[in-house]
Motif scaffolding. Structure first.
Motif, short mmCIF file in Angstrom:
data_model
loop_
_atom_site.label_atom_id
_atom_site.label_comp_id
_atom_site.label_asym_id
_atom_site.label_seq_id
_atom_site.Cartn_x
_atom_site.Cartn_y
_atom_site.Cartn_z
N VAL A 111 21.43 -37.34 43.04
CA VAL A 111 21.43 -36.36 41.95
C VAL A 111 20.54 -36.88 40.84
O VAL A 111 20.68 -38.03 40.40
N VAL A 112 19.62 -36.04 40.39
CA VAL A 112 18.73 -36.40 39.30
C VAL A 112 19.13 -35.60 38.07
O VAL A 112 19.14 -34.37 38.10
N VAL A 113 19.47 -36.29 37.00
CA VAL A 113 19.75 -35.66 35.72
C VAL A 113 18.48 -35.78 34.88
O VAL A 113 18.05 -36.88 34.55
N VAL A 114 17.89 -34.63 34.56
CA VAL A 114 16.62 -34.62 33.83
C VAL A 114 16.92 -34.68 32.34
O VAL A 114 17.50 -33.75 31.78
N ARG A 115 16.55 -35.77 31.73
CA ARG A 115 16.78 -35.96 30.31
C ARG A 115 15.60 -36.73 29.73
O ARG A 115 14.69 -37.14 30.44
N GLY A 116 15.62 -36.95 28.42
CA GLY A 116 14.52 -37.62 27.76
C GLY A 116 13.69 -36.62 26.98
O GLY A 116 13.84 -35.41 27.11
N ARG A 117 12.80 -37.12 26.17
CA ARG A 117 11.94 -36.25 25.37
C ARG A 117 11.05 -35.41 26.29
O ARG A 117 10.57 -35.92 27.32
N ALA B 262 24.79 -29.64 47.83
CA ALA B 262 24.43 -31.04 48.05
C ALA B 262 24.60 -31.46 49.50
O ALA B 262 23.94 -32.42 49.94
N HIS B 263 25.44 -30.77 50.25
CA HIS B 263 25.65 -31.13 51.66
C HIS B 263 24.40 -30.88 52.50
O HIS B 263 24.26 -31.44 53.59
N HIS B 264 23.51 -30.02 52.01
CA HIS B 264 22.34 -29.64 52.81
C HIS B 264 21.04 -29.85 52.03
O HIS B 264 20.01 -29.26 52.38
N ALA B 265 21.07 -30.68 50.99
CA ALA B 265 19.90 -30.85 50.12
C ALA B 265 19.32 -32.25 50.23
O ALA B 265 20.03 -33.21 50.51
N LYS B 266 18.03 -32.33 50.01
CA LYS B 266 17.38 -33.64 49.92
C LYS B 266 17.86 -34.35 48.66
O LYS B 266 18.09 -35.56 48.65
N ALA B 267 18.02 -33.59 47.59
CA ALA B 267 18.58 -34.08 46.33
C ALA B 267 18.94 -32.87 45.50
O ALA B 267 18.46 -31.76 45.75
N VAL B 268 19.79 -33.07 44.50
CA VAL B 268 20.16 -32.02 43.56
C VAL B 268 19.67 -32.43 42.18
O VAL B 268 19.87 -33.58 41.76
N VAL B 269 19.06 -31.50 41.48
CA VAL B 269 18.51 -31.76 40.15
C VAL B 269 19.23 -30.88 39.13
O VAL B 269 19.43 -29.69 39.36
N VAL B 270 19.64 -31.48 38.02
CA VAL B 270 20.31 -30.72 36.96
C VAL B 270 19.75 -31.15 35.62
O VAL B 270 19.20 -32.24 35.46
N GLY B 271 19.90 -30.26 34.62
CA GLY B 271 19.56 -30.62 33.25
C GLY B 271 20.68 -31.42 32.63
O GLY B 271 21.79 -31.49 33.15
N HIS B 272 20.41 -32.01 31.48
CA HIS B 272 21.43 -32.86 30.87
C HIS B 272 22.35 -32.09 29.93
O HIS B 272 23.36 -32.63 29.48
N ARG B 273 22.04 -30.84 29.65
CA ARG B 273 22.92 -30.02 28.81
C ARG B 273 22.93 -28.59 29.33
O ARG B 273 21.95 -28.11 29.88
N GLY B 274 24.05 -27.90 29.12
CA GLY B 274 24.15 -26.50 29.50
C GLY B 274 24.02 -25.59 28.31
O GLY B 274 23.63 -26.00 27.22
N ARG B 275 24.40 -24.32 28.49
CA ARG B 275 24.30 -23.36 27.40
C ARG B 275 25.66 -22.87 26.92
O ARG B 275 25.75 -21.93 26.14
#
Length: 290
Positions: A135-141, A99-112
């Motif tokens: 930080v963008v948390v990708v969630r939703g249908r 995150a120190h060198h990113a435009k943004a960080v994207v993650v899913g809303h659940r792991g495995r």
């Protein structure tokens, strides 16, 4: 060096949906996409004696996971510059460093892992609370994740320090060629309406007036490059978190700001942001305010 958009991937379907969302975002931002798979196994394996010339099963699995992720990104956006990286670290620590060198960080809303059943995985929650970039948390249908509603919802709180979140929402709306709906929720306190005080109609009128002043202060100075973006203002009587979750039903993205806590490591996510991160029906962007 151009800042990349970073997306974490662990092989779960949620993380692969995040990769697809990130690929589209990288195309909108005209920046490279950096796909990261982080595992402590990489660190341990480097210190273990190994006389075999064949890669370990864990290494083969990691390369397969990140290869599938890159393939999905390229399928979504042909020609996108994509790099993949296997990092020998805890996933949360690795993404916070990225995150120190990113435009943004994207993650899913659940792991495995064992915590996959949570509404929001532990990695996503910690990264959203501590990262120095949006930080963008990708969630939703799944059919909602690509973005078909033509609207970005921007949560406006009481703090009047929403400049970074406003700029992020405007940039997203400009790139998507859609509108921004700025939402501010209010409630009459128990002490504001009583037999001896103002009736509810007067309380409502005062909160609406204060909301108008808040919108003017936060939204008046719209950067020149985003003046073509239509910004609609909406006030809602009710809990802020629930109001933003309801607004997410008709949005492609919900944007909320978060402030750094004095003397502590991390952001003030607060109950509103927690509610949105756990229950929104579309991706959520948490934008740190200075």
């Amino acid at each position: 060096m151009e800042q990349p958009l970073v997306v974490g991937c662990d092989g779960s379907e949620s993380s692969l949906e995040a990769v697809e969302w990130a690929a589209g975002a990288a195309a909108r931002y005209d920046c490279p996409l950096r796909i990261v798979y982080a595992s402590r196994w990489e660190r341990y394996e480097g210190h273990l004696p190994d006389l075999s010339t064949e890669p370990s099963a864990e290494r083969v699995m990691e390369e397969q996971v990140i290869g599938v992720a890159a393939e999905r990104a390229n399928r979504c956006v042909p020609g996108l510059k994509v790099t993949t990286h296997l990092l020998p670290d805890d996933p949360t620590a690795a993404l916070l460093e990225e995150a120190h060198h990113a435009k943004a960080v994207v993650v899913g809303h659940r792991g495995r892992g064992r915590l996959a059943s949570l509404l929001l995985g532990s990695v996503g929650l910690v990264v959203a609370a501590r990262a120095r970039c949006p930080v963008v948390v990708v969630r939703g249908r799944p059919n909602r994740v690509p973005g078909v509603m033509r609207k970005v919802v921007l949560g406006i709180g009481e703090g009047r320090r929403e400049a970074a979140a406003v700029a992020f929402a405007l940039r997203e709306a400009a790139a998507r060629r859609c509108e921004v709906e700025a939402v501010h929720a209010w409630r009459c306190g128990i002490g504001e309406v009583s037999e001896h005080k103002a009736p509810h109609s007067e309380c409502r009128a005062e909160h609406e007036r204060q909301a108008g002043l808040l919108f003017e202060e936060v939204l008046t100075e719209q950067p020149a490059e985003y003046r073509q973006v239509t910004v609609k203002r909406r006030t809602v009587e009710g809990p802020a978190g629930a109001s933003l979750v309801a607004a997410s039903e008709s949005a492609d993205l919900v944007v909320v700001g978060a402030r750094w806590r004095q003397g502590r490591v991390g952001l003030q996510l607060g109950p509103v942001n927690h509610t949105v991160l756990h229950h929104a029906q579309c991706p959520v962007a948490v934008v740190p305010e200075s």
